[in-house]
Design a protein around this motif. Structure first.
Motif, PDB file in Angstrom:
ATOM      1  N   ALA A 157       0.820  -1.221   0.000  1.00  0.00           N
ATOM      2  CA  ALA A 157       0.000   0.000   0.000  1.00  0.00           C
ATOM      3  C   ALA A 157       0.846   1.260   0.000  1.00  0.00           C
ATOM      4  O   ALA A 157       0.643   2.151  -0.832  1.00  0.00           O
ATOM      5  N   SER A 196      -0.954   0.393  -8.170  1.00  0.00           N
ATOM      6  CA  SER A 196      -2.137   1.177  -8.545  1.00  0.00           C
ATOM      7  C   SER A 196      -3.309   0.260  -8.847  1.00  0.00           C
ATOM      8  O   SER A 196      -4.448   0.521  -8.433  1.00  0.00           O
ATOM      9  N   GLU A 234      -3.707  -2.908  -7.851  1.00  0.00           N
ATOM     10  CA  GLU A 234      -4.103  -3.630  -6.648  1.00  0.00           C
ATOM     11  C   GLU A 234      -4.965  -2.736  -5.739  1.00  0.00           C
ATOM     12  O   GLU A 234      -5.988  -3.173  -5.224  1.00  0.00           O
ATOM     13  N   LEU A 235      -4.552  -1.473  -5.565  1.00  0.00           N
ATOM     14  CA  LEU A 235      -5.309  -0.606  -4.660  1.00  0.00           C
ATOM     15  C   LEU A 235      -6.624  -0.149  -5.281  1.00  0.00           C
ATOM     16  O   LEU A 235      -7.598   0.102  -4.558  1.00  0.00           O
ATOM     17  N   ALA A 294      -8.655  -2.870  -4.234  1.00  0.00           N
ATOM     18  CA  ALA A 294      -8.955  -2.804  -2.802  1.00  0.00           C
ATOM     19  C   ALA A 294     -10.058  -1.778  -2.531  1.00  0.00           C
ATOM     20  O   ALA A 294     -10.915  -1.994  -1.667  1.00  0.00           O
ATOM     21  N   SER A 318       1.109  -3.782   5.356  1.00  0.00           N
ATOM     22  CA  SER A 318       0.786  -4.778   4.330  1.00  0.00           C
ATOM     23  C   SER A 318       2.045  -5.390   3.729  1.00  0.00           C
ATOM     24  O   SER A 318       2.230  -6.599   3.744  1.00  0.00           O
ATOM     25  N   GLY A 355      -6.580  -7.360  -5.465  1.00  0.00           N
ATOM     26  CA  GLY A 355      -6.892  -6.154  -4.706  1.00  0.00           C
ATOM     27  C   GLY A 355      -8.324  -6.156  -4.188  1.00  0.00           C
ATOM     28  O   GLY A 355      -8.584  -5.773  -3.040  1.00  0.00           O
ATOM     29  N   GLY A 385      -9.287  -5.827  -0.273  1.00  0.00           N
ATOM     30  CA  GLY A 385     -10.184  -4.815   0.300  1.00  0.00           C
ATOM     31  C   GLY A 385     -11.419  -5.440   0.924  1.00  0.00           C
ATOM     32  O   GLY A 385     -11.877  -5.018   1.989  1.00  0.00           O
ATOM     33  N   GLY A 435      -2.670   0.904   4.047  1.00  0.00           N
ATOM     34  CA  GLY A 435      -3.646   0.080   3.341  1.00  0.00           C
ATOM     35  C   GLY A 435      -5.066   0.238   3.874  1.00  0.00           C
ATOM     36  O   GLY A 435      -6.024   0.378   3.099  1.00  0.00           O
ATOM     37  N   VAL A 443      -7.044   3.318   2.697  1.00  0.00           N
ATOM     38  CA  VAL A 443      -7.687   3.240   1.379  1.00  0.00           C
ATOM     39  C   VAL A 443      -9.051   2.543   1.505  1.00  0.00           C
ATOM     40  O   VAL A 443     -10.075   3.046   1.023  1.00  0.00           O
TER      41      VAL A 443
END
Lengths: 172, 199
Positions: free
Chosen positions: A36, A77, A79-80, A83, A135, B17, B21, B104, B107
């Motif tokens: 992250a 980018s 992956e998030l 998320a 992370s 991802g 999340g 993390g 986000v």
């Protein structure tokens, strides 16, 4: 928005197994774990190229984040972005999504924003110094049994406990 | 099978991802009140989820390695820089105790509706700017206490990986029992209902 009754969280063990299998999957497909903080460094490097391109390129830390490609053109980018979708979908499906400034019962919204910025400053500096975050170093390094990660995790929990002993009133 | 792939491609990265999340949010770890309740020893969800995830992923990767399906030496294993990691880890712990998130979870928290996560992110950008400004003068700390490249617990101690996995699983189980003890005395886990009714 508040009329939905929120569904209870997964038991920690179940969520941990799900997260662990996700982490294993990430290693299998990419060779690295989840991350992250590196994304935020990429954003900073990108903003630097817009606001002060010469300085950013000369800076011995941020310069490393400027390669042949755009700094945001990174697995982090994607992956998030995932998320964000996962967090949004999960909270909406379970009726837990709420627009709010989450804070302790005795903390005003203004104070909470100040603490969020202050804690963020410590975290941003700390993640840059450690070369990763909870992370990438804690979870991901832990999954490959890296010595470095267990040093990181022990320091993380020890400092959190110590600071909370003094500053716990923010939350309780 | 020949893991890891050379290039996973964008869809698989996004999928990983999404699951990341989803499980963070489903565990309640997008909530700064729940995250910080770990440090008050009231709610041990952070410890349970993290330790379970580490043990599950570590056992899974070990099984793939033993089966010969995984080139373990192609995985990214962080190299220790003792002081950078100890101080950096401590700052992240302090940052979570005060700011309520780590990078993390901020986000995921933002996308579960928490506006305070934006302020945490702003703080992170400031902290990283300060770091890049002081990078040259930090070199002695940054490089101090360097360990062997990519050293694992087995490499450090000479004990086989399976034994470390057993030890970690045992430590996790012990930690869960200690967590139960504290939770029954300090108010217990913060529920989704409690979070929804409070601020």
């Amino acid at each position: 928005m508040t009329e939905h009754k929120p569904r209870e969280f997964f038991p920690p063990l179940a969520a941990g197994v799900g997260l662990g299998l996700t982490l294993m999957g990430m290693f299998l497909i990419s060779g690295h774990g989840l991350g992250a903080s590196g994304f935020f460094t990429n954003v900073l490097a990108w903003l630097g190229t817009l606001a002060a391109p010469d300085w950013t390129e000369m800076n011995s830390y941020l310069g490393n984040y400027l390669g042949a490609t755009h700094p945001l053109n990174s697995w982090l980018s994607w992956e998030l972005a995932g998320a964000a979708i996962g967090g949004l979908a999960g909270s909406l499906i379970a009726g837990r999504f709420r627009f709010k400034i989450e804070r302790g019962p005795h903390t005003s919204a203004g104070a909470r924003m100040g603490f969020a910025v202050g804690g963020g400053i410590l975290s941003g500096f700390g993640a840059s110094l450690a070369g990763g975050c909870t992370s990438s170093l804690g979870l991901s390094g832990g999954a490959v049994l890296a010595v470095a990660s267990f040093v990181f995790l022990i320091a993380f929990f020890a400092a959190g406990l110590l600071v909370a002993a003094v500053a716990g009133r923010i939350w309780q | 099978m020949n893991f890891p792939f050379e290039n996973p491609g964008i869809p698989l990265l996004v999928l990983a991802g999404v699951l990341f999340g989803y499980f963070i949010e489903s565990a309640g770890l997008s909530s700064p009140r729940k995250l910080t309740a770990q440090f008050a020893l009231r709610d041990w969800t952070v410890f349970r989820v993290m330790f379970t995830a580490i043990v599950v992923a570590a056992i899974g990767l070990w099984l793939f390695d033993v089966a010969g399906w995984l080139r373990f030496d192609a995985l990214k294993i962080p190299t220790m820089f003792f002081w950078a990691m100890a101080l950096g880890g401590a700052l992240l712990g302090a940052g979570m105790a005060i700011g309520g998130y780590c990078p993390g979870t901020s986000v995921v928290g933002l996308f579960a509706g928490r506006l305070d996560a934006l302020f945490f992110m702003l703080g992170m950008m400031i902290g990283m700017t300060v770091f890049s400004l002081s990078y040259d003068s930090l070199q002695t700390v940054y490089q101090a206490g360097k360990g062997p490249a990519g050293q694992t617990l087995s490499g450090l101690t000479g004990l086989p990986t399976w034994l470390w996995l057993l030890l970690l699983a045992g430590m996790a189980a012990g930690g869960f029992l200690i967590g139960n003890w504290f939770e029954s005395r300090r108010g217990g886990k913060i529920s989704a209902k409690e979070l929804a009714s409070g601020s």
